[in-house]
Design a protein around this motif. Structure first.
Motif, PDB file in Angstrom:
ATOM      1  N   SER A  87       0.830  -1.200   0.000  1.00 54.50           N
ATOM      2  CA  SER A  87       0.000   0.000   0.000  1.00 54.50           C
ATOM      3  C   SER A  87       0.869   1.257   0.000  1.00 54.50           C
ATOM      4  N   PHE A 126      -5.301   8.202  -0.255  1.00 53.39           N
ATOM      5  CA  PHE A 126      -4.701   7.133  -1.060  1.00 53.39           C
ATOM      6  C   PHE A 126      -3.947   6.118  -0.210  1.00 53.39           C
ATOM      7  N   ASP A 128      -4.472   3.500   1.508  1.00 51.60           N
ATOM      8  CA  ASP A 128      -4.657   2.053   1.392  1.00 51.60           C
ATOM      9  C   ASP A 128      -4.598   1.547  -0.039  1.00 51.60           C
ATOM     10  N   ARG A 129      -4.450   2.491  -0.985  1.00 41.07           N
ATOM     11  CA  ARG A 129      -4.365   2.046  -2.384  1.00 41.07           C
ATOM     12  C   ARG A 129      -3.061   1.307  -2.599  1.00 41.07           C
ATOM     13  N   SER A 130      -3.086   0.307  -3.473  1.00 42.30           N
ATOM     14  CA  SER A 130      -1.829  -0.371  -3.755  1.00 42.30           C
ATOM     15  C   SER A 130      -1.054   0.469  -4.775  1.00 42.30           C
ATOM     16  N   THR A 133      -1.751   1.044  -8.572  1.00 44.43           N
ATOM     17  CA  THR A 133      -2.891   1.789  -9.107  1.00 44.43           C
ATOM     18  C   THR A 133      -2.588   3.277  -9.272  1.00 44.43           C
TER      19      THR A 133
ATOM     20  N   GLU B 221      -4.112  -9.002  -1.391  1.00 41.43           N
ATOM     21  CA  GLU B 221      -3.591  -7.743  -1.914  1.00 41.43           C
ATOM     22  C   GLU B 221      -2.309  -7.341  -1.199  1.00 41.43           C
TER      23      GLU B 221
END
Lengths: 246, 288
Positions: A87, A126, A128-130, A133, B221
């Motif tokens: 993340s 953002f 927790d976004r990987s 992305t 993930e």
């Protein structure tokens, strides 16, 4: 003013071909220095040398009051595996490496700093976004957040604003200026002379050798730029061994 | 129900041993496999598993089916081939995958030849396909030690290994841990392959390592979750494989790997993170 870096007859290169040739000079603590020059002038090589990634093949670099690993370095095209499942938060938190080491816990104080850094580059939300992305600009913002956490006295940026839109660039320049205000030394390789003239008081014009070094307006004169181009284009495949006295 | 699921283990000691051994392998193999996959070294693991054979075969030639000699031989051969492949890739025009392919073919041929020099076809089968149902006390202990050591070392190595995989340039700029991390990781790979070799043989030693890892990546993930899922899958596959093979009267090693394979194919379709059904489910796109 005390200097933080001193180059003594520094030659850096690959496979005996010098990319930076017999460079001498000093960089003052707290300087905001742009490194300019044509492609192949040795700009990136110089940063690698300062960061300690590349060993000099001649002369030396003196680092006053900082070890190579205390220098924060953002390479031109960071070799980041963007498919790695991690993340944005974790990636930025790696900036704590030097204070945290192998086993240190993140803890509440460090966590807050991570959130602050993410906010400072405008990536709040953002966390927790990987990383896979993110767009190119967001990626660069994230790397700047990590640099913020590194809390380094010397920061090296290799073409940090390439392929980035005006808005992102303005935000990142603000961060560079913030570092400058905190008396950190920032050295950035840049191609955009307009931006250099506007934001960077000092410039080193490099063409394997030092062409000019000092006040940005004087350094980036038409005459100097032409001279730099001529020197770089004269690269000789059959070059003889350099016999210039050290 | 009891007869089918539990009786094989309560009645036969060799089944209990097989279960314990393969669970140990699953637990340690999961983190190793996940990182091999993330580092795009899945096939490297396979190649190194084959490379272990001539070492184990030399041990066998000298001392027969001796645990110590074959383990030592396998470890030495595995590390040597890993280092040699790295060196060839570094100093010649060949990329690492090409040099590994070359080394593992040579190793496999050499190993089979060496075993044939002295042994019977039964011994050769034992080396190629392992004998999870014939794990003795000493082998079981070895598997347990390997598993424990792997997990402990992994805990210490975790942070630099993540960074070395994700952003090696950054790790190099903040710490000198990069090269030692790679080396220790490589040793862990060989260690676990040698463990897998005793239970599943040289041809399938990577099975319990790579198949759960690849399946887990389709569900998770992040890395920790992937490791946990891979461990769970490995353990379940070990148990299910042993039960199925017991009742069907077929060799256990291949069935364990087949169950792993079934998990993999199911994950391909149903994986929550990037399974096919999720990708092509035709859900409406979001507003932003």
């Amino acid at each position: 003013m005390s200097s933080v870096l001193r180059f003594r007859d520094l030659t850096l290169g690959y496979d005996r071909h010098p990319a930076v040739h017999h460079l001498a000079g000093e960089i003052e603590r707290g300087a905001l220095l742009a490194v300019c020059g044509p492609n192949g002038a040795g700009k990136s090589t110089l940063l690698k040398g300062i960061a300690g990634v590349l060993r000099p093949i001649g002369g030396r670099i003196e680092r006053m009051g900082c070890e190579p690993r205390q220098i924060a370095y953002l390479p031109q095209a960071a070799d980041i595996d963007r498919s790695f499942p991690i993340s944005v938060f974790d990636m930025v938190a790696m900036g704590h490496w030097r204070s945290m080491g192998l086993f240190g816990g993140l803890g509440q104080a460090r966590k807050l700093k991570v959130f602050d850094a993410i906010a400072a580059v405008g990536l709040t939300g953002f966390e927790d976004r990987s990383i896979g992305t993110l767009s190119g600009g967001q990626m660069q913002r994230m790397l700047f957040a990590r640099l913020l956490l590194q809390d380094a006295p010397v920061i090296l940026l290799d073409e940090p604003f390439t392929a980035i839109d005006a808005r992102t660039m303005a935000d990142l320049v603000d961060i560079v200026k913030r570092w400058h205000g905190e008396n950190r030394t920032v050295i950035a390789v840049l191609h955009d002379f307009e931006m250099v003239r506007e934001h960077f008081p000092q410039t080193l014009l490099l063409a394997r050798e030092k062409v000019a070094w000092g006040d940005t307006r004087e350094t980036l004169s038409a005459e100097n730029l032409l001279r730099a181009r001529r020197i770089v284009e004269a690269f000789d495949r059959e070059a003889l061994e350099c016999t210039r006295a050290a | 129900m009891y007869d089918y699921l539990i009786a094989p283990f309560s009645e036969f000691e060799f089944m209990r041993r097989a279960l314990v051994g393969s669970i140990a392998l699953s637990l340690a193999g999961a983190p190793v496999g996940v990182f091999l996959m993330l580092r795009r070294m899945s096939l490297t693991g396979d190649a190194m598993a084959h490379a272990i054979l001539p070492g184990a075969a030399i041990g066998y030639l000298l001392a027969g089916l001796s645990l110590g000699a074959m383990t030592a031989g396998g470890l030495i051969a595995g590390v040597l081939v890993a280092l040699a492949a790295g060196a060839v890739a570094r100093f010649t025009a060949l990329r690492e995958d090409a040099s590994l392919a070359a080394f593992y073919l040579i190793s496999l041929a050499l190993g089979v030849t060496i075993v044939s020099l002295r042994g019977s076809n039964v011994d050769l089968l034992h080396l190629l396909f392992g004998s999870v149902l014939a794990l003795d006390e000493a082998t079981l202990l070895l598997l347990a030690v390997i598993s424990t050591a792997t997990l402990v070392i992994f805990a210490a190595l975790y942070r630099p290994l993540v960074l070395e995989t994700l952003d090696p340039g950054y790790l190099a700029s903040v710490s000198g841990a990069g090269a030692p991390t790679q080396l220790v990781f490589l040793c862990l790979v060989v260690l676990n392959l040698v463990g897998g070799f005793h239970a599943l043989g040289t041809l399938m030693a990577v099975g319990l390592m790579m198949l759960p890892a690849a399946s887990a990546r389709l569900w998770a993930e992040d890395v920790t979750a992937a490791i946990a899922i891979a461990m769970g899958m490995g353990v379940v596959a070990s148990y299910a494989g042993l039960v199925l093979s017991y009742h069907a009267g077929v060799p256990s090693g291949p069935v364990i790997i087949l169950v792993c394979g079934a998990f993999y194919i199911l994950s391909l379709f149903f994986g929550r993170a990037s399974g096919l059904i999720r990708l092509f489910s035709g859900r409406q796109h979001l507003e932003a």
